[in-house]
Design a protein around this motif. Structure first.
Motif, PDB file in Angstrom:
ATOM      1  N   ILE A   3       0.837  -1.197   0.000  1.00 54.95           N
ATOM      2  CA  ILE A   3       0.000   0.000   0.000  1.00 54.95           C
ATOM      3  C   ILE A   3       0.870   1.244   0.000  1.00 54.95           C
ATOM      4  CG2 ILE A   3      -1.796   1.280   1.208  1.00 54.95           C
ATOM      5  CD1 ILE A   3      -2.635  -1.436   0.054  1.00 54.95           C
ATOM      6  N   GLY A   4       0.537   2.155  -0.883  1.00 55.64           N
ATOM      7  CA  GLY A   4       1.260   3.426  -0.941  1.00 55.64           C
ATOM      8  C   GLY A   4       0.329   4.604  -0.714  1.00 55.64           C
ATOM      9  N   TRP A   5       0.882   5.648  -0.160  1.00 56.12           N
ATOM     10  CA  TRP A   5       0.194   6.935  -0.073  1.00 56.12           C
ATOM     11  C   TRP A   5       0.908   7.905  -1.013  1.00 56.12           C
ATOM     12  CZ3 TRP A   5      -4.316   8.331   2.124  1.00 56.12           C
ATOM     13  CH2 TRP A   5      -4.874   7.500   3.098  1.00 56.12           C
ATOM     14  N   PHE A   6       0.124   8.624  -1.782  1.00 53.20           N
ATOM     15  CA  PHE A   6       0.617   9.606  -2.720  1.00 53.20           C
ATOM     16  C   PHE A   6      -0.094  10.925  -2.465  1.00 53.20           C
ATOM     17  CE2 PHE A   6       3.007   6.943  -5.729  1.00 53.20           C
ATOM     18  CZ  PHE A   6       2.638   5.693  -5.273  1.00 53.20           C
ATOM     19  N   ARG A   7       0.461  11.993  -3.018  1.00 56.17           N
ATOM     20  CA  ARG A   7      -0.219  13.274  -2.910  1.00 56.17           C
ATOM     21  C   ARG A   7       0.007  14.095  -4.172  1.00 56.17           C
ATOM     22  NH1 ARG A   7       3.478  16.115   1.842  1.00 56.17           N
ATOM     23  NH2 ARG A   7       5.357  16.488   0.580  1.00 56.17           N
ATOM     24  N   GLN A   8      -0.941  14.961  -4.433  1.00 51.67           N
ATOM     25  CA  GLN A   8      -0.843  15.824  -5.611  1.00 51.67           C
ATOM     26  C   GLN A   8      -1.318  17.213  -5.244  1.00 51.67           C
ATOM     27  OE1 GLN A   8      -2.782  14.308  -9.134  1.00 51.67           O
ATOM     28  NE2 GLN A   8      -1.540  15.621 -10.447  1.00 51.67           N
ATOM     29  N   ALA A   9      -0.408  18.163  -5.334  1.00 51.79           N
ATOM     30  CA  ALA A   9      -0.726  19.565  -5.105  1.00 51.79           C
ATOM     31  C   ALA A   9      -1.124  20.203  -6.433  1.00 51.79           C
ATOM     32  CB  ALA A   9       0.477  20.273  -4.498  1.00 51.79           C
ATOM     33  N   GLU A  67       3.074  12.638  -6.340  1.00 48.23           N
ATOM     34  CA  GLU A  67       4.326  12.125  -5.786  1.00 48.23           C
ATOM     35  C   GLU A  67       4.070  11.108  -4.688  1.00 48.23           C
ATOM     36  OE1 GLU A  67       6.665  15.090  -3.831  1.00 48.23           O
ATOM     37  OE2 GLU A  67       5.018  15.778  -2.568  1.00 48.23           O
ATOM     38  N   GLY A  68       4.994  10.152  -4.591  1.00 50.35           N
ATOM     39  CA  GLY A  68       4.892   9.147  -3.551  1.00 50.35           C
ATOM     40  C   GLY A  68       5.301   9.706  -2.205  1.00 50.35           C
ATOM     41  N   VAL A  69       4.562   9.350  -1.177  1.00 47.44           N
ATOM     42  CA  VAL A  69       4.806   9.826   0.181  1.00 47.44           C
ATOM     43  C   VAL A  69       5.325   8.705   1.066  1.00 47.44           C
ATOM     44  CG1 VAL A  69       3.708  10.752   2.251  1.00 47.44           C
ATOM     45  CG2 VAL A  69       3.068  11.641  -0.006  1.00 47.44           C
ATOM     46  N   SER A  70       4.657   7.547   1.002  1.00 45.80           N
ATOM     47  CA  SER A  70       5.018   6.452   1.887  1.00 45.80           C
ATOM     48  C   SER A  70       4.459   5.146   1.347  1.00 45.80           C
ATOM     49  CB  SER A  70       4.464   6.711   3.295  1.00 45.80           C
ATOM     50  OG  SER A  70       4.863   5.705   4.195  1.00 45.80           O
ATOM     51  N   LEU A 119       7.827   4.048  -4.316  1.00 44.69           N
ATOM     52  CA  LEU A 119       7.072   5.299  -4.252  1.00 44.69           C
ATOM     53  C   LEU A 119       6.790   5.844  -5.646  1.00 44.69           C
ATOM     54  CD1 LEU A 119       8.727   7.087  -1.192  1.00 44.69           C
ATOM     55  CD2 LEU A 119       6.713   5.613  -1.269  1.00 44.69           C
ATOM     56  N   ALA A 120       6.836   4.967  -6.645  1.00 43.23           N
ATOM     57  CA  ALA A 120       6.548   5.356  -8.026  1.00 43.23           C
ATOM     58  C   ALA A 120       5.105   5.036  -8.365  1.00 43.23           C
ATOM     59  CB  ALA A 120       7.479   4.628  -8.980  1.00 43.23           C
ATOM     60  N   ARG A 121       4.388   5.993  -8.893  1.00 40.67           N
ATOM     61  CA  ARG A 121       2.961   5.802  -9.152  1.00 40.67           C
ATOM     62  C   ARG A 121       2.719   4.691 -10.159  1.00 40.67           C
ATOM     63  NH1 ARG A 121       0.563  11.137 -11.902  1.00 40.67           N
ATOM     64  NH2 ARG A 121      -1.201   9.726 -12.088  1.00 40.67           N
ATOM     65  N   TYR A 122       3.623   4.448 -11.086  1.00 47.17           N
ATOM     66  CA  TYR A 122       3.404   3.426 -12.111  1.00 47.17           C
ATOM     67  C   TYR A 122       3.447   2.010 -11.549  1.00 47.17           C
ATOM     68  CZ  TYR A 122       8.551   3.706 -12.080  1.00 47.17           C
ATOM     69  OH  TYR A 122       9.866   3.752 -11.699  1.00 47.17           O
ATOM     70  N   GLU A 123       3.881   1.856 -10.302  1.00 46.40           N
ATOM     71  CA  GLU A 123       3.904   0.534  -9.678  1.00 46.40           C
ATOM     72  C   GLU A 123       2.533   0.095  -9.168  1.00 46.40           C
ATOM     73  OE1 GLU A 123       6.846  -1.709  -8.890  1.00 46.40           O
ATOM     74  OE2 GLU A 123       7.249  -0.592 -10.728  1.00 46.40           O
ATOM     75  N   TYR A 124       1.596   1.019  -9.084  1.00 46.38           N
ATOM     76  CA  TYR A 124       0.343   0.765  -8.380  1.00 46.38           C
ATOM     77  C   TYR A 124      -0.826   0.622  -9.355  1.00 46.38           C
ATOM     78  CZ  TYR A 124       2.964   1.653  -4.197  1.00 46.38           C
ATOM     79  OH  TYR A 124       3.887   1.552  -3.186  1.00 46.38           O
ATOM     80  N   ASP A 125      -1.671  -0.366  -9.063  1.00 49.69           N
ATOM     81  CA  ASP A 125      -2.759  -0.723  -9.972  1.00 49.69           C
ATOM     82  C   ASP A 125      -4.112  -0.163  -9.563  1.00 49.69           C
ATOM     83  OD1 ASP A 125      -1.080  -3.780  -9.770  1.00 49.69           O
ATOM     84  OD2 ASP A 125      -1.042  -2.474 -11.525  1.00 49.69           O
TER      85      ASP A 125
END
Length: 127
Positions: free
Chosen positions: A35-41, A47-50, A109-115
């Motif tokens: 599980i990843g947390w991302f954020r977008q301003a 961007e990946g956070v954790s 923390l790369a968005r392309y890793e997540y489905d």
């Protein structure tokens, strides 16, 4: 198929704290998915956070949040928590949780890793 729902965002003053939750349906989240947390301003890339790994619970953080944010599994098996302390105005963004069967080392923390992705929750840090 995994459905993710984030909650816990809001408006907080600089130096304050927020606790974000990511709840999954359709699968047992914590047991089988990283599980990843991302954020977008506004105007910026997501961007990946954790990230927290399902295999051993290892955690990873972006340099910008190390020492301030903590990712963990919730009491419920299908919940992941992001505890955010010492918040700064630059933490303002929409926060998303995401899931993948396995995030590769060096790419966690790369968005392309997540489905699978949730709809996001707004975090605003302002006085």
């Amino acid at each position: 198929q995994v459905q993710l729902v984030e909650s816990g965002g809001g408006l907080v003053q600089p130096g304050g704290s927020l606790r974000l939750s990511c709840v999954a349906s359709g699968s047992t989240l914590s047991s089988y998915y990283d599980i990843g947390w991302f954020r977008q301003a506004p105007g910026k890339e997501r961007e990946g956070v954790s990230c927290i790994k399902s295999s051993d619970g290892s955690t990873y953080y972006a340099d910008s949040v190390k020492g301030r944010f903590t990712i963990s599994r919730g009491a419920a098996e299908n919940t992941v928590i992001l505890q955010m302390n010492s918040l700064k105005p630059e933490d303002t963004a929409v926060y998303y949780c995401a899931a993948t069967k396995w995030a590769r080392a060096g790419h966690r923390l790369a968005r392309y890793e997540y489905d699978y992705w949730g709809q996001g929750t707004q975090v605003t840090v302002s006085s």
